[in-house]
Design an enzyme around this catalytic site. Sequence first.
Site, short mmCIF file in Angstrom:
data_model
loop_
_atom_site.label_atom_id
_atom_site.label_comp_id
_atom_site.label_asym_id
_atom_site.label_seq_id
_atom_site.Cartn_x
_atom_site.Cartn_y
_atom_site.Cartn_z
N CYS A 66 0.83 -1.21 0.00
CA CYS A 66 0.00 0.00 0.00
C CYS A 66 0.86 1.26 0.00
O CYS A 66 1.56 1.55 0.98
CB CYS A 66 -0.92 -0.07 1.22
SG CYS A 66 -1.57 1.48 1.83
N CYS A 69 0.25 3.91 2.64
CA CYS A 69 0.71 3.44 3.95
C CYS A 69 2.19 3.78 4.14
O CYS A 69 2.61 4.18 5.22
CB CYS A 69 0.53 1.93 4.09
SG CYS A 69 -1.18 1.40 4.03
#
Length: 146
Positions: A66, A69
């Site tokens: 991600c 993230c």
Amino acid sequence: MSDSRVLTCPFCGQRNRVQISAAGVPHCARCGKALPWLGEVSAADFKQAVEASPVPVLADFWAPWCGPCRMVAPAVEKVATELAGRIKVAKINTDDKPELGERFAVRSIPTLVLFEKGKEKERLIGARPAAELRSWLDSRLPATPR
Ligand SMILES: [Zn+2]
């Protein structure tokens, strides 16, 4: 196994081993100041590391693939350092621990969930810059303990 990692004291540079599920706020072995408290939490130690935490916990639900993230990770580390002694940061890899993501109905990542006394207080979905994250936390954390 509970995550433990070596963190450098931001005040004196001493390297300290810090356990995410320790019972009390970790302090530097050399200068005695509260250390940033951050580590990966598993389903097995969630109760001890998050629900039984002596300070509020910011749970960072993330995954290695991600991109946002990875963007928010340094901001989360920065607030862990700035708010040492007042907060714990629990990283939760939702690929490794999908049961925790499901339990807290995390539908997109990054999701940051603030826990106080083991209960969810509020959540923030999506990446935020460190300053915004800090002010979000400042208005929600209890006053500095004496
Ligand atoms: Zn120190």
